[in-house]
Design a protein around this motif. Structure first.
Motif, PDB file in Angstrom:
ATOM      1  N   GLY A 264     -37.157  16.579 -12.065  1.00  0.00           N
ATOM      2  CA  GLY A 264     -35.931  17.065 -12.673  1.00  0.00           C
ATOM      3  C   GLY A 264     -35.449  16.179 -13.805  1.00  0.00           C
TER       4      GLY A 264
ATOM      5  N   LEU B 160     -38.225  31.884  -6.818  1.00  0.00           N
ATOM      6  CA  LEU B 160     -38.351  30.458  -6.531  1.00  0.00           C
ATOM      7  C   LEU B 160     -39.469  30.189  -5.518  1.00  0.00           C
ATOM      8  CD1 LEU B 160     -35.440  27.988  -6.085  1.00  0.00           C
ATOM      9  CD2 LEU B 160     -37.264  28.020  -4.399  1.00  0.00           C
TER      10      LEU B 160
ATOM     11  N   ARG C 200     -30.476  26.517  -6.645  1.00  0.00           N
ATOM     12  CA  ARG C 200     -31.417  26.439  -7.757  1.00  0.00           C
ATOM     13  C   ARG C 200     -31.691  27.851  -8.261  1.00  0.00           C
ATOM     14  NH1 ARG C 200     -36.332  22.247  -7.197  1.00  0.00           N
ATOM     15  NH2 ARG C 200     -34.489  21.079  -6.517  1.00  0.00           N
TER      16      ARG C 200
ATOM     17  N   CYS D 117     -42.505  19.423 -20.174  1.00  0.00           N
ATOM     18  CA  CYS D 117     -43.031  19.169 -18.833  1.00  0.00           C
ATOM     19  C   CYS D 117     -44.542  19.005 -18.955  1.00  0.00           C
ATOM     20  CB  CYS D 117     -42.689  20.312 -17.901  1.00  0.00           C
ATOM     21  SG  CYS D 117     -43.493  20.224 -16.278  1.00  0.00           S
TER      22      CYS D 117
ATOM     23  N   TYR E 185     -44.995  23.750  -6.773  1.00  0.00           N
ATOM     24  CA  TYR E 185     -45.091  22.397  -7.322  1.00  0.00           C
ATOM     25  C   TYR E 185     -43.925  22.178  -8.270  1.00  0.00           C
ATOM     26  CZ  TYR E 185     -49.771  23.046  -5.519  1.00  0.00           C
ATOM     27  OH  TYR E 185     -50.834  23.316  -4.700  1.00  0.00           O
ATOM     28  N   TRP E 186     -43.264  21.038  -8.090  1.00  0.00           N
ATOM     29  CA  TRP E 186     -42.019  20.783  -8.808  1.00  0.00           C
ATOM     30  C   TRP E 186     -42.020  19.399  -9.440  1.00  0.00           C
ATOM     31  CZ3 TRP E 186     -38.320  24.576  -9.068  1.00  0.00           C
ATOM     32  CH2 TRP E 186     -38.508  25.681  -8.235  1.00  0.00           C
TER      33      TRP E 186
ATOM     34  N   TYR F 226     -35.527  21.690 -13.676  1.00  0.00           N
ATOM     35  CA  TYR F 226     -36.795  21.413 -13.018  1.00  0.00           C
ATOM     36  C   TYR F 226     -37.914  22.272 -13.601  1.00  0.00           C
ATOM     37  CZ  TYR F 226     -33.917  19.281  -9.362  1.00  0.00           C
ATOM     38  OH  TYR F 226     -33.023  18.503  -8.659  1.00  0.00           O
ATOM     39  N   CYS F 227     -39.040  21.655 -13.796  1.00  0.00           N
ATOM     40  CA  CYS F 227     -40.263  22.351 -14.162  1.00  0.00           C
ATOM     41  C   CYS F 227     -40.993  22.726 -12.875  1.00  0.00           C
ATOM     42  CB  CYS F 227     -41.098  21.400 -15.009  1.00  0.00           C
ATOM     43  SG  CYS F 227     -42.767  21.922 -15.369  1.00  0.00           S
ATOM     44  N   ALA F 228     -41.645  23.886 -12.864  1.00  0.00           N
ATOM     45  CA  ALA F 228     -42.350  24.325 -11.669  1.00  0.00           C
ATOM     46  C   ALA F 228     -43.642  25.027 -12.039  1.00  0.00           C
ATOM     47  CB  ALA F 228     -41.468  25.262 -10.851  1.00  0.00           C
TER      48      ALA F 228
ATOM     49  N   GLU G 105     -41.053  15.914 -16.247  1.00  0.00           N
ATOM     50  CA  GLU G 105     -40.148  16.457 -17.259  1.00  0.00           C
ATOM     51  C   GLU G 105     -39.603  15.344 -18.145  1.00  0.00           C
ATOM     52  OE1 GLU G 105     -38.977  18.915 -13.457  1.00  0.00           O
ATOM     53  OE2 GLU G 105     -39.362  16.806 -13.939  1.00  0.00           O
TER      54      GLU G 105
ATOM     55  N   TYR H  73     -43.163  29.382  -6.426  1.00  0.00           N
ATOM     56  CA  TYR H  73     -43.514  28.119  -7.070  1.00  0.00           C
ATOM     57  C   TYR H  73     -43.632  27.025  -6.017  1.00  0.00           C
ATOM     58  CZ  TYR H  73     -42.840  30.508 -11.415  1.00  0.00           C
ATOM     59  OH  TYR H  73     -42.990  31.398 -12.448  1.00  0.00           O
TER      60      TYR H  73
ATOM     61  N   TRP I 282     -39.122  27.180 -15.606  1.00  0.00           N
ATOM     62  CA  TRP I 282     -38.022  26.218 -15.563  1.00  0.00           C
ATOM     63  C   TRP I 282     -36.935  26.801 -14.666  1.00  0.00           C
ATOM     64  CZ3 TRP I 282     -38.092  21.399 -17.595  1.00  0.00           C
ATOM     65  CH2 TRP I 282     -39.074  21.117 -18.557  1.00  0.00           C
TER      66      TRP I 282
END
Length: 125
Positions: A118, A109, A45, A22, A114-115, A95-97, A6, A112, A36
């Motif tokens: 941040g 949540l 989160r 991202c 893969y993260w 965070y991008c996921a 990100e 997802y 996101w």
């Protein structure tokens, strides 16, 4: 392996705008939903926005509707979050996921796997 990086966070005054990016690598980006999420101190989160594989279907949390826009560029393996009219309560790590499986606009949540690391967004009043 899958990597999500990100960028674009920072400090902005209330009413301002930021654009998060991202960049993804390690899997066929265009096959999977992206999203996101954000997490404020002491809070769980939460989803901000999600987008399907082609960019034709999106989902937004109520707090983001009308202010945030998620988009993707499959040629660049990149997903974006345009945030306008920012408020102090938008302060969080964003965070991008990438979805474990599936190409539709997923909102849970747990879907997802893969993260990114941040990026901090701070909105001052």
């Amino acid at each position: 392996q899958v990597q999500l990086v990100e960028s674009g966070g920072g400090l902005v005054q209330a009413g301002g705008s930021l654009r998060l990016s991202c960049a993804a690598s390690g899997r066929t980006f265009s096959m999977y939903a992206m999203a996101w999420f954000r997490q404020a101190p002491g809070k769980e989160r939460e989803l901000v926005a999600a987008i399907n594989w082609s960019g034709t279907s999106t989902n937004y949390a109520d707090f983001g509707k009308g202010r945030f826009t998620i988009s993707r560029d499959n040629a660049k393996n990149t997903v974006y979050l345009q945030m306008n009219s920012l408020k102090p309560e938008d302060t969080a790590v964003y965070y991008c996921a990438s979805a474990r499986y599936g190409s539709s606009s997923l909102t849970a949540l747990s879907q997802y796997g893969y993260w990114g690391q941040g990026t901090q967004v701070t909105v001052s009043s």
